[in-house]
Enzyme design. Structure first.
Site, PDB file in Angstrom:
ATOM      1  N   HIS A  81       0.826  -1.199  -0.109  1.00 48.72           N
ATOM      2  CA  HIS A  81      -0.029   0.057   0.126  1.00 48.72           C
ATOM      3  C   HIS A  81       0.841   1.196  -0.172  1.00 48.72           C
ATOM      4  O   HIS A  81       1.870   1.252   0.537  1.00 48.72           O
ATOM      5  CB  HIS A  81      -0.913   0.182   1.360  1.00 48.72           C
ATOM      6  CG  HIS A  81      -2.065   0.910   1.126  1.00 48.72           C
ATOM      7  ND1 HIS A  81      -1.901   2.251   1.284  1.00 48.72           N
ATOM      8  CD2 HIS A  81      -3.167   0.617   0.563  1.00 48.72           C
ATOM      9  CE1 HIS A  81      -3.346   2.657   0.933  1.00 48.72           C
ATOM     10  NE2 HIS A  81      -4.099   1.722   0.674  1.00 48.72           N
ATOM     11  N   ASP A  89      -8.008  -5.315   0.025  1.00 47.55           N
ATOM     12  CA  ASP A  89      -8.609  -5.977  -1.053  1.00 47.55           C
ATOM     13  C   ASP A  89      -7.984  -7.318  -1.134  1.00 47.55           C
ATOM     14  O   ASP A  89      -8.661  -8.015  -1.824  1.00 47.55           O
ATOM     15  CB  ASP A  89      -8.053  -5.437  -2.581  1.00 47.55           C
ATOM     16  CG  ASP A  89      -8.542  -4.162  -3.044  1.00 47.55           C
ATOM     17  OD1 ASP A  89      -9.844  -3.818  -2.438  1.00 47.55           O
ATOM     18  OD2 ASP A  89      -8.028  -3.289  -3.384  1.00 47.55           O
TER      19      ASP A  89
HETATM   20  N1  CMC Z   1       4.092  -7.514  -5.037  1.00 44.30           N
HETATM   21  C1  CMC Z   1       5.355  -7.676  -5.013  1.00 44.30           C
HETATM   22  N2  CMC Z   1       6.100  -6.412  -4.668  1.00 44.30           N
HETATM   23  C2  CMC Z   1       5.639  -5.307  -4.525  1.00 44.30           C
HETATM   24  C3  CMC Z   1       4.310  -5.149  -4.164  1.00 44.30           C
HETATM   25  C4  CMC Z   1       3.463  -6.495  -4.632  1.00 44.30           C
HETATM   26  N3  CMC Z   1       2.178  -6.283  -4.323  1.00 44.30           N
HETATM   27  N4  CMC Z   1       4.031  -3.987  -3.846  1.00 44.30           N
HETATM   28  C5  CMC Z   1       5.037  -3.349  -4.028  1.00 44.30           C
HETATM   29  N5  CMC Z   1       6.106  -3.922  -4.262  1.00 44.30           N
HETATM   30  C6  CMC Z   1       7.598  -3.781  -4.154  1.00 44.30           C
HETATM   31  C7  CMC Z   1       7.886  -2.987  -5.627  1.00 44.30           C
HETATM   32  O1  CMC Z   1       8.287  -3.590  -6.597  1.00 44.30           O
HETATM   33  C8  CMC Z   1       8.991  -2.080  -4.866  1.00 44.30           C
HETATM   34  O2  CMC Z   1      10.034  -2.777  -4.831  1.00 44.30           O
HETATM   35  P1  CMC Z   1      11.438  -1.944  -5.109  1.00 44.30           P
HETATM   36  O3  CMC Z   1      11.890  -1.089  -3.691  1.00 44.30           O
HETATM   37  O4  CMC Z   1      12.522  -3.141  -5.063  1.00 44.30           O
HETATM   38  O5  CMC Z   1      11.326  -1.542  -6.440  1.00 44.30           O
HETATM   39  C9  CMC Z   1       8.514  -1.797  -3.638  1.00 44.30           C
HETATM   40  O6  CMC Z   1       7.707  -3.005  -2.866  1.00 44.30           O
HETATM   41  C10 CMC Z   1       7.713  -0.389  -3.244  1.00 44.30           C
HETATM   42  O7  CMC Z   1       6.579  -0.418  -4.173  1.00 44.30           O
HETATM   43  P2  CMC Z   1       6.189   0.823  -5.123  1.00 44.30           P
HETATM   44  O8  CMC Z   1       5.281  -0.038  -6.221  1.00 44.30           O
HETATM   45  O9  CMC Z   1       6.956   1.711  -5.077  1.00 44.30           O
HETATM   46  O10 CMC Z   1       4.850   1.144  -4.056  1.00 44.30           O
HETATM   47  P3  CMC Z   1       3.696   2.185  -4.477  1.00 44.30           P
HETATM   48  O11 CMC Z   1       3.434   3.052  -3.174  1.00 44.30           O
HETATM   49  O12 CMC Z   1       3.996   3.041  -5.361  1.00 44.30           O
HETATM   50  O13 CMC Z   1       2.638   1.089  -4.781  1.00 44.30           O
HETATM   51  C11 CMC Z   1       0.739  -0.285  -4.689  1.00 44.30           C
HETATM   52  C12 CMC Z   1       1.615   0.801  -3.941  1.00 44.30           C
HETATM   53  C13 CMC Z   1      -0.309  -0.389  -3.719  1.00 44.30           C
HETATM   54  C14 CMC Z   1       0.392   0.313  -5.987  1.00 44.30           C
HETATM   55  C15 CMC Z   1       1.585  -1.553  -4.780  1.00 44.30           C
HETATM   56  O14 CMC Z   1       1.985  -2.084  -3.518  1.00 44.30           O
HETATM   57  C16 CMC Z   1       0.969  -2.708  -5.537  1.00 44.30           C
HETATM   58  O15 CMC Z   1       0.850  -2.619  -6.880  1.00 44.30           O
HETATM   59  N6  CMC Z   1      -0.001  -3.516  -4.767  1.00 44.30           N
HETATM   60  C17 CMC Z   1      -0.626  -4.524  -5.619  1.00 44.30           C
HETATM   61  C18 CMC Z   1      -1.690  -3.987  -6.117  1.00 44.30           C
HETATM   62  C19 CMC Z   1      -2.830  -3.797  -4.860  1.00 44.30           C
HETATM   63  O16 CMC Z   1      -3.293  -4.603  -4.269  1.00 44.30           O
HETATM   64  N7  CMC Z   1      -3.647  -2.510  -4.917  1.00 44.30           N
HETATM   65  C20 CMC Z   1      -4.610  -2.240  -3.996  1.00 44.30           C
HETATM   66  C21 CMC Z   1      -4.235  -1.106  -3.125  1.00 44.30           C
HETATM   67  S1  CMC Z   1      -5.479  -1.083  -1.576  1.00 44.30           S
HETATM   68  C22 CMC Z   1      -7.018  -0.626  -2.082  1.00 44.30           C
HETATM   69  C23 CMC Z   1      -6.932   0.966  -2.548  1.00 44.30           C
HETATM   70  O17 CMC Z   1      -7.037   1.687  -1.621  1.00 44.30           O
HETATM   71  O18 CMC Z   1      -6.674   1.217  -3.720  1.00 44.30           O
END
Ligand code: CMC
Length: 429
Positions: A307, A364
């Site tokens: 998240h 989710d």
């Molecule tokens: N699986 C594997 N790796 C992950 C995941 C995941 N679900 N989420 C984050 N990471 C890794 C990412 O690759 C990165 O690694 P590194 O530092 O080595 O590059 C690190 O963790 C930080 O991730 P980020 O993408 O920079 O973080 P963000 O804040 O931009 O993204 C997120 C947040 C929710 C989009 C992401 O965690 C994700 O894609 N999760 C899966 C989709 C999901 O479940 N979304 C629902 C969010 S909750 C409902 C809502 O309010 O929308």
């Protein structure tokens, strides 16, 4: 004396005020930055940017805390109802008994939609994703209520738009499902409460009796409460930014529905079930899928994990996990994907990749399992999220309007070509 921050650029000192929130969060107010220094800030994905001062929702991602108007989400989920929470979010206080009755009654009187909406619905192929249908029907209200286009609507007009939005949303949502099924639509039964009415519109079939199961209705009500607001996320920021141009509330919320649709936001609930099913069909090898999620050359991510703001357990996920267990027990359902979800969570929470990055299950991760147990098809999961988030979008839109916020318009750092001369087509290589 109030705190300030000093910025030194090329030896010149600039002072900026520090803004402190009720729960002691701190921000540097850089609203004069460009005028005084010529610089802007660059913050991709707005990871460190506060877009507004808001009194609606407080969230501490490090501690896993979520409050609506000061009330902990755990308490609201246990003791309140969705419409009471909607009132709280939109108007700032829990309603008195008479305020609650009037609010509920006003909404119930506006559940019916114009018959011409059916013609719009008929125009969609029956394989249309219900989210696309929902956002279109929501925006179509601008045609039926053109007075909503007036940016200077008086408060009673704004109130009418708010209760129309809440009243008609379940009708649009259920009809978007009926369209996908190729079934005739059901009209709202106003003798029922908000969630029971929605369930009947969704599931009743011509010529058959349909009794709403109170366990199902209560579980849905609780899920909607848990989704009702989440401060400045992607869809809410979209609603505020569209609303800041003084477009109609219906178009701002329709834009929010579209933003929610994406798999990184509300669309994740649908992706979680698809992922869990794939793992099950693949033999249930959890380690293999965890390794895939960790592999930077593999686009797969563990859906329902991680998240932007929670670096601890998402408090909503904790409640939903327990609710999923309860609902399955009460309904006597044994869903094999619940077991896979629990194993996946257990393995991920011990894995250094997830631990170091503070990736926990989010809202989710378990919600899809409940939706499935309630009989809601996968394509409708994000529609359920939209129904839940509606009061939050309305509250945020209203706050943006009441605070008379300026039009949202970020800046950029241009990295394209410098000025160059036009080359006629005949001379181009
Ligand atoms: N699986 C594997 N790796 C992950 C995941 C995941 N679900 N989420 C984050 N990471 C890794 C990412 O690759 C990165 O690694 P590194 O530092 O080595 O590059 C690190 O963790 C930080 O991730 P980020 O993408 O920079 O973080 P963000 O804040 O931009 O993204 C997120 C947040 C929710 C989009 C992401 O965690 C994700 O894609 N999760 C899966 C989709 C999901 O479940 N979304 C629902 C969010 S909750 C409902 C809502 O309010 O929308």
């Amino acid at each position: 004396m109030s705190k300030t921050v000093e910025l030194i650029i090329d030896g010149k000192h600039y002072t900026f005020p520090v803004v402190e929130g009720t729960e002691n969060e701190l921000a540097i107010d850089i609203s004069t930055l460009r005028d005084t220094t010529g610089y802007i800030t660059l913050d991709l994905g707005y990871k460190n940017t506060g877009a507004t001062k808001s009194a609606i929702t407080f969230l501490d991602g490090e501690k896993g805390i979520l409050h609506y108007r000061g009330y902990p989400i755990e308490e609201l989920a246990e003791k309140s109802t969705f419409l009471e929470v909607a009132y709280l979010l939109i108007f700032g206080e829990l309603p008195t008994k008479s305020q609650y009755e009037k609010f509920t009654d006003d909404i119930t009187k506006r559940t019916l939609v114009h018959e011409d909406i059916k013609k719009i619905l008929d125009g969609f192929p029956s394989n249309s994703h219900p989210m696309g249908v929902l956002s279109s029907l929501f925006c179509a209200q601008t045609a039926f209520y053109p007075e909503s286009l007036n940016p200077n609507r008086p408060p009673d007009g704004v109130y009418l738009s708010i209760i129309r939005s809440l009243g008609k949303m379940p009708t649009f949502a259920a009809w978007s499902y009926k369209n996908a099924m190729g079934h005739p639509v059901n009209y709202p039964d106003n003798k029922l409460d908000y969630c029971s009415r929605f369930l009947k519109m969704m599931f009743a079939l011509p010529g058959q009796d349909y009794e709403v199961d109170p366990v199902v209705a209560r579980a849905l009500d609780q899920l909607l409460i848990l989704h009702a607001d989440h401060e400045q996320n992607c869809s809410t920021s979209t609603v505020r930014i569209v609303g800041s141009s003084k477009a109609s509330i219906y178009s701002a919320i329709s834009a929010g529905i579209n933003a929610l649709w994406g798999p990184l936001h509300g669309g994740a609930n649908q992706e979680v079930i698809i992922m869990l099913e794939n793992i099950r069909k693949d033999g249930g090898n959890i380690t293999k899928w965890i390794d895939k999620a960790k592999d930077k050359n593999d686009p797969f991510r563990l859906m329902g994990f991680g998240h932007r703001v929670y670096k601890n357990f998402d408090p909503r996920a904790k409640i939903i996990k327990k609710a999923a267990d309860d609902v399955l027990n009460k309904l006597g359902i044994n869903d094999p994907v619940l077991e896979i979800a629990m194993k996946l969570e257990e393995v991920a929470l011990k894995d250094s990749y997830f631990v170091e990055r503070k990736l926990y299950p989010n809202v989710d991760f378990y919600s899809g399992i409940i939706y499935r147990a309630l009989g809601i098809p996968v394509d409708m999961f994000t529609v359920m999220f939209a129904m839940g988030r509606l009061p939050g979008w309305i509250a945020q839109w209203k706050e943006m309007r009441d605070q008379n916020e300026p039009i949202g318009r970020p800046r950029q750092i241009y990295i394209g070509h410098k000025k160059r001369a036009y080359v006629p087509i005949e001379q181009r290589q």
